[in-house]
Design a protein around this motif. Sequence first.
Motif: not given
Length: 306
Positions: A217-218, A225-227, A246-250
């Motif tokens: 979660h970027d 936070s790091f994966p 992915a678009k919301r979290r990376l």
Amino acid sequence: MTTILLGPQRFTTTVTPALRSLDADGPVAVINAGWEEREGDDGELDGLLDGRGRNLRLYERTFEVLAEDERFAAAGLAFRDRQDELRAFYGIRLRAAMDAVAEVLHRSSPHGLRGTAVEAAIAAVRDVDTWYAGQLKELYREVDAAAPPEQSEPIARHRSEIDAVLQECCAVVLPGGHVGSLVRALRLFRVRIPAHLPVIAWSAGAMALTERVVLFHDFGPHGASFPEVYDRGLARLPGIAVFPHAKRRLRLDDPEALQVLARRFADLRLLLLDTGTFLRFEAGGQGLPDGARVITDEGRVAQVGA
């Protein structure tokens, strides 16, 4: 072996056409332990399944086991505490290793040594991931030794009931929710989805079908936070890691971060799942289906078959 991965279903629901595309008649097993206390609140989902859902109640069954088997409950509590400690140490080591990667990436290299330094730094991150996975495997071994599930009458009874329901069903659906609760319930009841049963999954359910569950979660409430490697899944879809929302979290517009992610998990294809995604995997199929969006080694988002 048919497996369909979907994008998030909150706003765009595609599970109904996915189910109808299977041309399979009969009950549909629902594994929504990731919903936790809302597991039984499945009326809307059952409607999307044409009223054919059979909820396996894995989350509810877990608490029934804890109430009936004091030995297992004590072992489970000890496991939770030790896993929390392990994850804390993993987080410390991972943060240090990822910070080192960032420092190496951004340091000037007049003599051309940065490339090998970056590779060594990413290898160090992989070592931390491997250490964590090994320690977690040992924790599972210890809890199984302290309270063997095979010796628990409640666990054996629930496993038998679950297997009986699966034998009556023509497909299995795994929605999203808390992936930790879902993975733990699948492991406790030793759920083995028969290869001939089609599976439809999204979000946490899709993650649970892989061999390695990766949290990410970027844009979290407390910052990026790091994966993190979290646990092992059912390995129905080996060789891939799934990244829902992915678009919301990376940060998909950050090629440097994506390249580090791809190189860190170089043995996996990094599959992005967003709203509208509909990917059908068939037994014997080679690689990912056309239309799948992945992160390339160069840190780009590419579409398979494009």
